[in-house]
Enzyme design. Structure first.
Site, mmCIF file in Angstrom:
data_model
loop_
_atom_site.group_PDB
_atom_site.id
_atom_site.type_symbol
_atom_site.label_atom_id
_atom_site.label_comp_id
_atom_site.label_asym_id
_atom_site.label_seq_id
_atom_site.Cartn_x
_atom_site.Cartn_y
_atom_site.Cartn_z
ATOM 1 N N GLY A 192 11.661 6.294 0.418
ATOM 2 C CA GLY A 192 11.930 7.386 -0.446
ATOM 3 C C GLY A 192 12.365 6.765 -1.810
ATOM 4 O O GLY A 192 13.460 6.230 -1.919
ATOM 5 N N GLU B 88 18.151 6.808 7.913
ATOM 6 C CA GLU B 88 17.286 5.910 7.375
ATOM 7 C C GLU B 88 17.940 5.510 5.826
ATOM 8 O O GLU B 88 18.283 4.221 5.241
ATOM 9 C CB GLU B 88 15.998 6.058 7.169
ATOM 10 C CG GLU B 88 15.025 5.162 6.673
ATOM 11 C CD GLU B 88 13.599 5.209 6.465
ATOM 12 O OE1 GLU B 88 12.906 4.801 5.800
ATOM 13 O OE2 GLU B 88 13.271 6.077 7.228
ATOM 14 N N GLY C 111 23.789 -18.999 -14.025
ATOM 15 C CA GLY C 111 23.165 -19.581 -14.931
ATOM 16 C C GLY C 111 21.793 -20.084 -14.476
ATOM 17 O O GLY C 111 21.128 -19.518 -13.526
ATOM 18 N N PRO D 291 -2.077 4.532 2.561
ATOM 19 C CA PRO D 291 -2.702 4.362 1.195
ATOM 20 C C PRO D 291 -2.802 5.405 0.323
ATOM 21 O O PRO D 291 -2.586 5.285 -0.947
ATOM 22 C CB PRO D 291 -4.093 3.717 1.648
ATOM 23 C CG PRO D 291 -4.027 3.370 3.035
ATOM 24 C CD PRO D 291 -3.084 4.269 3.588
ATOM 25 N N THR E 148 3.995 5.827 5.999
ATOM 26 C CA THR E 148 2.999 5.916 4.694
ATOM 27 C C THR E 148 1.657 5.357 4.942
ATOM 28 O O THR E 148 1.378 4.634 5.711
ATOM 29 C CB THR E 148 3.918 4.879 3.919
ATOM 30 O OG1 THR E 148 5.001 4.898 3.878
ATOM 31 C CG2 THR E 148 3.324 4.458 2.512
HETATM 32 C C1 LIG Z 1 8.153 -3.782 1.834
HETATM 33 C C2 LIG Z 1 7.927 -2.537 2.273
HETATM 34 C C3 LIG Z 1 8.270 -2.146 3.495
HETATM 35 C C4 LIG Z 1 8.007 -0.638 3.873
HETATM 36 N N1 LIG Z 1 8.225 -0.507 5.386
HETATM 37 C C5 LIG Z 1 7.694 0.795 5.747
HETATM 38 C C6 LIG Z 1 7.699 1.289 7.092
HETATM 39 O O1 LIG Z 1 8.093 0.424 7.815
HETATM 40 N N2 LIG Z 1 7.289 2.541 7.354
HETATM 41 C C7 LIG Z 1 6.618 3.353 6.455
HETATM 42 O O2 LIG Z 1 6.129 4.161 6.815
HETATM 43 N N3 LIG Z 1 6.358 2.903 5.157
HETATM 44 C C8 LIG Z 1 7.293 1.841 4.606
HETATM 45 N N4 LIG Z 1 7.216 1.550 3.352
HETATM 46 C C9 LIG Z 1 6.593 2.352 2.424
HETATM 47 C C10 LIG Z 1 7.658 2.932 1.502
HETATM 48 O O3 LIG Z 1 8.436 4.012 2.017
HETATM 49 C C11 LIG Z 1 6.637 3.682 0.245
HETATM 50 O O4 LIG Z 1 6.046 2.579 -0.551
HETATM 51 C C12 LIG Z 1 7.467 4.524 -0.671
HETATM 52 O O5 LIG Z 1 7.815 5.800 0.074
HETATM 53 C C13 LIG Z 1 6.739 5.044 -1.796
HETATM 54 O O6 LIG Z 1 5.297 5.313 -1.629
HETATM 55 P P1 LIG Z 1 4.189 4.925 -2.281
HETATM 56 O O7 LIG Z 1 4.364 3.229 -2.319
HETATM 57 O O8 LIG Z 1 3.087 5.243 -1.688
HETATM 58 O O9 LIG Z 1 4.570 5.274 -3.897
HETATM 59 P P2 LIG Z 1 3.793 6.581 -4.704
HETATM 60 O O10 LIG Z 1 4.186 7.751 -3.962
HETATM 61 O O11 LIG Z 1 2.339 6.210 -5.027
HETATM 62 O O12 LIG Z 1 4.648 6.530 -5.876
HETATM 63 C C14 LIG Z 1 4.280 5.738 -7.156
HETATM 64 C C15 LIG Z 1 5.425 6.057 -8.061
HETATM 65 O O13 LIG Z 1 5.385 7.471 -8.341
HETATM 66 C C16 LIG Z 1 6.650 8.001 -8.183
HETATM 67 N N5 LIG Z 1 6.384 9.605 -8.025
HETATM 68 C C17 LIG Z 1 5.533 10.011 -6.785
HETATM 69 N N6 LIG Z 1 5.620 11.222 -6.657
HETATM 70 C C18 LIG Z 1 6.748 11.582 -7.552
HETATM 71 C C19 LIG Z 1 7.416 12.879 -8.082
HETATM 72 N N7 LIG Z 1 6.988 13.902 -7.408
HETATM 73 N N8 LIG Z 1 8.290 13.010 -9.109
HETATM 74 C C20 LIG Z 1 8.376 11.894 -9.761
HETATM 75 N N9 LIG Z 1 8.010 10.556 -9.430
HETATM 76 C C21 LIG Z 1 7.129 10.564 -8.426
HETATM 77 C C22 LIG Z 1 7.215 7.412 -7.288
HETATM 78 O O14 LIG Z 1 8.704 7.393 -7.399
HETATM 79 C C23 LIG Z 1 6.858 5.884 -7.478
HETATM 80 O O15 LIG Z 1 7.673 5.357 -8.526
HETATM 81 C C24 LIG Z 1 7.464 0.330 2.873
HETATM 82 C C25 LIG Z 1 7.184 -0.233 1.497
HETATM 83 C C26 LIG Z 1 7.491 -1.331 1.344
HETATM 84 C C27 LIG Z 1 7.183 -2.058 0.026
#
Ligand SMILES: Cc1cc2nc3c(=O)[nH]c(=O)nc-3n(C[C@H](O)[C@H](O)[C@H](O)COP(=O)(O)OP(=O)(O)OC[C@H]3O[C@@H](n4cnc5c(N)ncnc54)[C@H](O)[C@@H]3O)c2cc1C
Length: 388
Positions: A365, A243, A340, A130, A128
């Site tokens: 995902g 995963e 509660g 930013p 992942t």
């Molecule tokens: C505590 C924590 C631990 C994590 N650990 C890891 C790790 O070890 N390694 C790693 O690589 N990642 C890790 N992640 C990342 C995690 O897999 C991502 O946060 C996740 O895949 C979503 O990506 P994003 O946060 O960029 O959300 P975004 O992709 O920005 O999505 C934002 C919203 O838009 C929705 N959305 C996006 N595209 C679509 C679409 N095509 N159709 C409908 N809705 C959509 C999403 O479902 C979401 O609700 C971690 C995240 C957290 C919070």
């Protein structure tokens, strides 16, 4: 215990794991939840007990056991109620190490897989970014070949074990113009020049160090490329099955833990002259929640059974995570309600459980992305194939 899937040996393993967790882990959980830093000694103890190696080859110190030992490890980790501690462990064993085992060459396996199994090295998986979470192919981190090295630039975020791990398994674009066909996987040592990490504050999983990581002209030898160049996306997608099943199993296990705790509480708590487990409104609610949990559990076991036989279960693992994480959130929300006001207190397990569970439909995902995948499989008849 479900004898269709679990043998006497499995049951003995579960018992010894439970004893180990109660003795070695539970006394430290409150501290780790507060500091967000899991003491290093416990990693070594897990390694010494063989828990990191249950799914890995004996040649590297593993035990090469069937997938139901992994199911047991995952379930019992959920039942000590620290989603963050559990995540730190399974992200090491099943996110980072899976790539080492499948795509790593012999040198990588000797230098990283073996010490990961023994608990001497901790890993993380960095996909992942930013600007690229759900849209994995949108990642911007690049790896440019320069003689016998690659130069890596970019950043990753939300990485479990992202701050305290010793090595990072990193996805980067070797051919950005090829989109998802231009991604490769690299092994990067934590202490190499140009790697820096910042710890993120978050709602739950508080014992786990979730990190944002920057790569500033990081020079890695070409030997640190894992598998073939430009095959990274298919490796990532391939491992997503495991995963996602892991996250489904975690979900049914924490829901079961919540229900067991709530039932015990309800058998003791009195209101209007009787224990609250005698109120029909609550009893019927329990019946529904228990049914949902058991349905997910049985489904997850059946998917684990098929994955253990090397079937490609991308559809079923996706369904497992989608449905089980939703079920767990609903079960835990209701179990908190059964307690509660005590449910809202940190002295009782439901508050942390509720926080930790919420990551289920997001990490690895999101539920929306999982529905997209399932819609493509079910409606468009898209076939996902294993990485070759
Ligand atoms: C505590 C924590 C631990 C994590 N650990 C890891 C790790 O070890 N390694 C790693 O690589 N990642 C890790 N992640 C990342 C995690 O897999 C991502 O946060 C996740 O895949 C979503 O990506 P994003 O946060 O960029 O959300 P975004 O992709 O920005 O999505 C934002 C919203 O838009 C929705 N959305 C996006 N595209 C679509 C679409 N095509 N159709 C409908 N809705 C959509 C999403 O479902 C979401 O609700 C971690 C995240 C957290 C919070």
């Amino acid at each position: 215990m479900n004898s269709m899937y679990f043998t006497e040996e499995h049951n003995l393993f579960r018992k010894s794991l439970q004893d180990f967790l109660q003795k070695e882990v539970v006394p430290h959980i409150e501290t780790w939840e507060k500091t967000g830093n899991i003491d290093r000694f416990i990693w070594k103890k897990f390694g010494d007990m063989g828990f990191f190696g249950i799914n890995y080859p004996e040649a590297y110190g593993g035990l090469n056991l069937d997938l139901f030992y992994t199911v047991i490890l995952l379930e019992e980790l959920q039942k000590i109620n620290s989603g963050g501690f559990a995540a730190a462990i399974w992200a090491h064993v099943y996110l980072a190490m899976t790539h080492l085992n499948v795509e790593g060459d012999e040198t990588i396996k000797q230098n990283y897989l073996a010490p990961s199994i023994s608990g001497d090295k901790i890993g993380c998986l960095c996909i992942t970014e930013p600007f690229g979470g759900s849209d994995v192919a949108g990642m911007r981190t690049t790896a440019v070949k320069n003689g016998d090295h690659y130069i890596i630039n970019g950043s990753k975020t939300f990485i479990t074990n992202g701050v305290y791990s010793d090595y990072l398994v990193v996805a980067a674009k070797t051919n950005p113009e090829l989109g998802n066909k231009g991604i490769s996987i690299f092994l990067i040592d934590r202490d190499i020049k140009g790697v820096s990490a910042t710890k993120l504050d978050k709602l739950g999983w508080r014992a786990s160090d979730t990190g944002e990581i920057a790569f500033d002209n990081v020079k890695v030898p070409i030997g640190n490329l894992m598998g073939e160049e430009n095959k990274g996306f298919s490796y990532i997608m391939h491992h997503f099955s495991l995963e996602r099943l892991i996250m489904g199993i975690n979900a049914h296990a924490r829901a079961e833990y919540a229900l067991e705790y709530a039932l015990q509480y309800m058998s003791e708590r009195q209101a209007f002259g009787k224990t609250i487990d005698k109120f029909q409104a609550l009893r019927h609610n329990i019946a529904d929640l228990y049914t949902d949990m058991e349905m997910c559990k049985e489904f997850n076991y059946s998917v684990a059974y098929r994955l253990n036989k090397d079937e490609y279960v991308v559809k079923e693992a996706t369904m497992s995570k989608l449905r089980s994480t939703k079920m767990a959130d609903e079960v835990i929300y209701q179990c908190l309600q059964f307690l509660g006001g005590y449910g809202y207190m940190e002295d009782y397990p439901m508050a942390r459980l509720l926080r930790d569970s919420r990551l289920g439909p997001i990490g690895g995902g999101t539920s929306e992305i999982l529905r997209e995948i399932l819609a493509k499989i079910i409606i468009d008849k898209k076939e996902y194939k294993p990485a070759t």
